[in-house]
Design an enzyme around this catalytic site. Structure first.
Site, mmCIF file in Angstrom:
data_model
loop_
_atom_site.group_PDB
_atom_site.id
_atom_site.type_symbol
_atom_site.label_atom_id
_atom_site.label_comp_id
_atom_site.label_asym_id
_atom_site.label_seq_id
_atom_site.Cartn_x
_atom_site.Cartn_y
_atom_site.Cartn_z
ATOM 1 N N PRO A 359 0.679 -1.154 0.099
ATOM 2 C CA PRO A 359 -0.434 0.251 -0.016
ATOM 3 C C PRO A 359 1.168 1.288 0.202
ATOM 4 O O PRO A 359 -0.222 1.803 0.311
ATOM 5 C CB PRO A 359 -0.969 -0.152 1.403
ATOM 6 C CG PRO A 359 0.470 -0.531 2.182
ATOM 7 C CD PRO A 359 0.528 -2.291 1.478
ATOM 8 N N LEU A 360 2.531 1.055 -0.362
ATOM 9 C CA LEU A 360 2.571 2.557 0.234
ATOM 10 C C LEU A 360 3.145 3.410 -1.346
ATOM 11 O O LEU A 360 3.081 2.822 -2.518
ATOM 12 C CB LEU A 360 4.644 2.054 0.467
ATOM 13 C CG LEU A 360 4.220 0.518 1.531
ATOM 14 C CD1 LEU A 360 6.070 0.501 2.101
ATOM 15 C CD2 LEU A 360 3.710 2.190 2.837
ATOM 16 N N CYS A 361 3.404 4.234 -1.424
ATOM 17 C CA CYS A 361 3.145 5.413 -2.454
ATOM 18 C C CYS A 361 4.722 5.496 -2.882
ATOM 19 O O CYS A 361 5.579 6.121 -3.305
ATOM 20 C CB CYS A 361 3.364 6.877 -1.872
ATOM 21 S SG CYS A 361 1.538 6.886 -0.952
ATOM 22 N N THR A 362 5.470 4.410 -3.160
ATOM 23 C CA THR A 362 6.371 3.719 -4.278
ATOM 24 C C THR A 362 6.447 2.531 -5.193
ATOM 25 O O THR A 362 6.051 1.970 -4.776
ATOM 26 C CB THR A 362 7.936 4.464 -2.738
ATOM 27 O OG1 THR A 362 9.160 3.930 -3.266
ATOM 28 C CG2 THR A 362 7.139 3.001 -1.874
ATOM 29 N N LEU A 400 5.385 5.479 5.862
ATOM 30 C CA LEU A 400 4.416 5.786 5.847
ATOM 31 C C LEU A 400 3.533 5.899 6.714
ATOM 32 O O LEU A 400 2.026 5.789 6.823
ATOM 33 C CB LEU A 400 3.560 5.591 4.806
ATOM 34 C CG LEU A 400 4.583 5.795 3.403
ATOM 35 C CD1 LEU A 400 3.437 5.238 2.482
ATOM 36 C CD2 LEU A 400 4.776 7.426 3.153
#
Length: 410
Positions: A359-362, A400
């Site tokens: 779910p991370l933004c990377t 995060l």
């Protein structure tokens, strides 16, 4: 589009009715008991079996120590303490966990560069063996021992003048932050004698994660040669020679399990002479990953399934913040997939390639890239194998600000 298949993934864990079984519990039932995903699960029966198999293969004279840095979960350490001859710690917190197991302090060692004064004070007071990593640390230990009115137990961690060939991570040979260069050790030994410290012996470790027995055999031969040479200049008889570990486990397709046969045969041949020349000193092999790595899994749940320009993404509630090494960001030069499976669909036919992401933004948040997996749906359980070592505590869990995973020993 190329897909990789985890051909060696389910070797150590049984499967019943298409569900992976951990510690005798089917995965869906275990997930319900844990009450959340993601989580790590470690199988105590596999931990015990690995130690038993290793002891059966190696000469009986070898003492076996567990390097807690691989997995410092207190319940795992407590279990391992009942199976091995000693523990190695790498911090004051690990030291407290080790002492809580009831392991004799004399059988606990403390390695690692940059030990703090508080940590060293704790180690000296507890009576454990401190592996000296530098001349500065030697002087610091001596000063603290004098202040405490205690005689510190010390061993010299040696940075050898050779490397463990084909190792995943080289820990010795050339310039290193670990240990004291072999050519400087004689002067250090003289200083230990002058300071009146309790000299225990040597710790010589040249590399980790090695799957080639011939490389480990060569490293053992060179380690014995170096240890005997340095022992002749020691301030007192050597009580223990720690020859490190380096035994690897297979992570990626095409890798084979380490063949212990040549290693054991070489040790059986060399040990009588080495021990005789060292006056009966203990010969220690210190292992972490090899003992616990294959006994653990990481489990996360699929929360979304999407197709982007013809490629399927299985989005989970886990990721690199929980399992950095599986994401390929823990020292891999070329990213390779850990063995991954859909834990509640074991044995089902593979479908089209899919990538398992978190779910991370990377875009680095990738647990499995273009893998052939069974047709999976939202709610299914993704399992990352070979997760018993350097998993949870080697990961940036605060990244995060997502919730941290749970660990269970079953």
């Amino acid at each position: 589009m190329t897909a990789s298949k985890p051909t060696h993934a389910p070797i150590l864990f049984p499967v019943v009715d298409q569900s992976l079984v951990i510690g005798g519990i089917p995965l869906p039932r275990l997930a319900a008991r844990v009450g959340q995903t993601p989580f790590y699960a470690y199988d105590r029966r596999l931990l015990t079996a690995r130690v038993q198999a290793l002891r059966a293969a190696l000469p009986a004279e070898i003492e076996l120590h567990y390097a807690m840095k691989a997995n410092p979960m207190p319940a795992v350490v407590q279990h391992m303490a009942g199976l091995v001859d000693g523990l190695d710690v790498a911090s004051g917190r690990e030291l407290r966990v080790a002492l809580d197991t009831g392991m004799l302090p004399a059988n606990i060692s403390f390695a690692g560069p940059g030990k703090g004064e508080q940590e060293l004070t704790q180690a000296i007071a507890a009576g454990i063996v401190i592996n000296l990593e530098s001349e500065t640390e030697l002087e610091r230990v001596a000063t603290l021992g004098h202040t405490l009115g205690l005689r510190p137990k010390v061993a010299v961690r040696v940075n050898p003048d050779f490397e463990l060939k084909s190792s995943g991570m080289k820990m010795g040979g050339g310039p290193k932050q670990f240990g004291i260069d072999a050519e400087r050790v004689p002067a250090v030994l003289t200083r230990i004698g002058a300071l009146g410290l309790d000299f225990e012996g040597f710790h010589i470790f040249s590399g980790s994660q090695n799957l080639k027995p011939e490389s480990i055999v060569e490293a053992h031969d060179l380690t014995f040669e170096l240890g005997l040479r340095l022992a002749a200049q020691a301030p007192s008889p050597v009580k223990a020679l720690n020859i490190g570990g380096g035994f690897g486990i297979p992570y990626f397709p095409g890798e084979n399990r380490l063949d212990l046969g040549p290693i054991a045969d070489n040790l059986a041949q060399k040990l009588p002479d080495v021990k005789a020349r060292l006056g009966g000193a203990a010969i220690i092999i210190e292992l972490g990953r090899y003992l616990v790595g294959e006994a653990g899994i990481y489990v996360c749940r699929i929360t979304d399934k999407k197709v982007s320009r013809g490629h399927t993404y299985l989005v989970t509630d886990g990721g690199l913040h929980h399992h950095l090494s599986a994401s390929g960001n823990f020292g891999q030069v070329i990213r390779k997939n850990y063995p991954v499976a859909i834990g509640n669909r074991m044995g089902q036919d593979d479908a089209a390639p899919a990538s398992v992401v978190g779910p991370l933004c990377t875009p680095l948040d990738l647990l499995g890239d273009k893998m052939t997996l069974p047709e999976a749906e939202i709610g299914d359980l993704v399992v990352v194998f070979q997760s018993g070592a350097y998993g949870y505590t080697a990961s940036p869990t605060r990244f995060l600000s997502h919730a941290e995973p749970i660990e269970v020993l079953v």
